[in-house]
Scaffold this active site. Structure first.
Site, PDB file in Angstrom:
ATOM      1  N   HIS A 200       0.835  -1.207   0.000  1.00 38.42           N
ATOM      2  CA  HIS A 200       0.000   0.000   0.000  1.00 38.42           C
ATOM      3  C   HIS A 200       0.868   1.255   0.000  1.00 38.42           C
ATOM      4  CE1 HIS A 200      -3.280   2.736   1.235  1.00 38.42           C
ATOM      5  NE2 HIS A 200      -2.370   3.263   2.044  1.00 38.42           N
ATOM      6  N   GLU A 201       1.864   1.295   0.875  1.00 41.97           N
ATOM      7  CA  GLU A 201       2.714   2.483   0.966  1.00 41.97           C
ATOM      8  C   GLU A 201       3.563   2.658  -0.287  1.00 41.97           C
ATOM      9  OE1 GLU A 201       2.328   4.677   3.164  1.00 41.97           O
ATOM     10  OE2 GLU A 201       0.980   3.522   4.437  1.00 41.97           O
ATOM     11  N   HIS A 204       1.634   4.321  -3.051  1.00 37.20           N
ATOM     12  CA  HIS A 204       1.566   5.780  -2.978  1.00 37.20           C
ATOM     13  C   HIS A 204       2.725   6.413  -3.751  1.00 37.20           C
ATOM     14  CE1 HIS A 204      -1.830   6.540  -0.430  1.00 37.20           C
ATOM     15  NE2 HIS A 204      -1.371   5.820   0.582  1.00 37.20           N
ATOM     16  N   GLU A 265      -6.174   6.995  -1.016  1.00 42.14           N
ATOM     17  CA  GLU A 265      -5.957   5.811  -0.184  1.00 42.14           C
ATOM     18  C   GLU A 265      -6.579   4.573  -0.834  1.00 42.14           C
ATOM     19  OE1 GLU A 265      -4.098   5.558   2.485  1.00 42.14           O
ATOM     20  OE2 GLU A 265      -3.597   7.694   2.389  1.00 42.14           O
TER      21      GLU A 265
END
Length: 392
Positions: A200-201, A204, A265
């Site tokens: 997920h990070e 980004h 997100e």
């Protein structure tokens, strides 16, 4: 430890000409103050103007209304053209977005931010061979290796640091520097859940969300200058203007800023699920992780230890919404995992125990007890060392 700096290369898609980020950072607060001063100054001038002169000005505007309308239309058209010249397409999702600054321009700024963060946490960084750091490195390397065909990976210098702090957080800078907190690691039961957080990070960074978030802020600041000036020009007193200005900012935050943050997100969850699927992780753990977070949050809320923030007031989707969204994408992720010739998943579905807990909490079952979060081994004395994630 081997440090492999990934060669930076330009992406194939042409980029519009961008502006200096330092100049924008200076103009951003100054423009807000200027809008207030201009609006308030006009109000004071108008209130002090004699009645006959006010009528002269009103008559002038009526006679030249077509000319002023045409000028306003030309200015609006120029603004629209400028906007469209700075619209790019987000990789892997196809979403159109306004980009005045690129990640390349933010790279040096991110480096400075990283140094500031590391100075703050230098005494809390775990040593090089700490099990938590090695675990994050191992998972990060596997994610990078499995997705090494993505060109965006090669515009970063991927590193990872683990901070001995109970905060449940993990973040990544546009440069690729990943910072994980031990509080988050304590809540992760296995490598699959570590992959859920890291993927997920990393998404980004791959999707340039940091640059996009700044661009969005600059655009909103520019758009609201006229309404802010009008608020201070039209309302008869400073007190009314202050209250209306505050209310206007609140409306912008609730209806424009926060929904956009939640969109980013959700987009990072979308790509992160697929990064982990290609790396042959058990993607069912993505859903299980957010389901567990949802259970913990609801139990703490019932025990008076916290209050669940409504989705419309949060920068992130609720844990329950993230779980539901990931479940909707699970079939596609499992198919992608199969197409990558990954080993079969275990028959035990990690989502089932969480679903039972969620049903029990929803029904206020007295037999339901708080979820036990496994803790890692006690931390050794901290040392200011940085672990590095590598890829080839």
């Amino acid at each position: 430890m081997l440090l492999l700096r990934l060669a930076q290369r330009a992406l194939a898609a042409p980029r519009p000409r961008m502006v200096n980020p330092a100049l924008l950072a200076l103009l951003r607060p100054a423009s807000k103050v200027l809008a207030v001063l201009v609006g308030r100054g006009f109000r004071k001038w108008w209130q002090a103007l004699p009645k006959h002169k006010k009528q002269i000005l009103i008559d002038h505007l009526r006679r030249n209304r077509v000319r002023y309308a045409v000028g306003s239309g030309v200015a609006a058209t120029a603004g629209v053209v400028y906007y469209h010249n700075h619209v790019t397409v987000a990789p892997y999702t196809g979403r159109h977005r306004f980009m005045l600054l690129t990640t390349d321009q933010l790279f040096s700024m991110a480096g400075q931010l990283y140094q500031m963060e590391m100075e703050q946490y230098a005494h809390l960084m775990v040593p090089e061979h700490h099990p938590m750091l090695e675990r994050v490195q191992r998972v990060g390397n596997r994610l990078l290796q499995a997705n090494n065909t993505l060109p965006e990976l090669y515009t970063k210098v991927w590193t990872v640091s683990v901070i001995d702090d109970p905060t449940m957080n993990c973040f990544v800078l546009p440069s690729g520097d990943i910072v994980m907190f031990t509080g988050m690691m304590d809540a992760l039961e296995n490598d699959d859940q570590v992959a859920a957080v890291l993927a997920h990070e990393m998404s980004h960074a791959i999707l340039d969300h940091a640059a996009e978030h700044l661009n969005r802020g600059y655009l909103l600041d520019l758009v609201v200058l006229v309404p802010v000036a009008l608020i201070w020009a039209v309302l008869p007193s400073d007190l009314l203007a202050v209250a209306s200005h505050w209310l206007f900012n609140l409306v912008v935050k609730l209806f424009l800023t926060l929904p956009y943050s939640r969109l980013l997100e959700t987009e990072a969850d979308y790509l992160g699920l697929r990064l982990a699927a290609k790396a042959c992780y058990d993607v069912r753990e993505f859903s299980a992780l957010w389901g567990k977070m949802d259970v913990l949050e609801k139990i703490m809320d019932k025990n008076g230890q916290g209050a669940e923030v409504p989705a419309w007031l949060s920068t992130h989707p609720t844990n329950e919404d993230r779980q539901r969204e990931l479940e909707g994408q699970m079939a596609e992720a499992l198919d992608l995992r199969t197409s990558c010739k990954c080993p079969p998943l275990t028959p035990r579905d990690p989502r089932e125990p969480i679903r039972r807990l969620q049903r029990g909490v929803a029904q206020e079952d007295p037999q339901v007890t708080p979820v036990a979060i496994p803790l890692q081994k006690p931390l050794p004395p901290p040392a200011a060392r940085i672990g590095t994630v590598t890829a080839s």
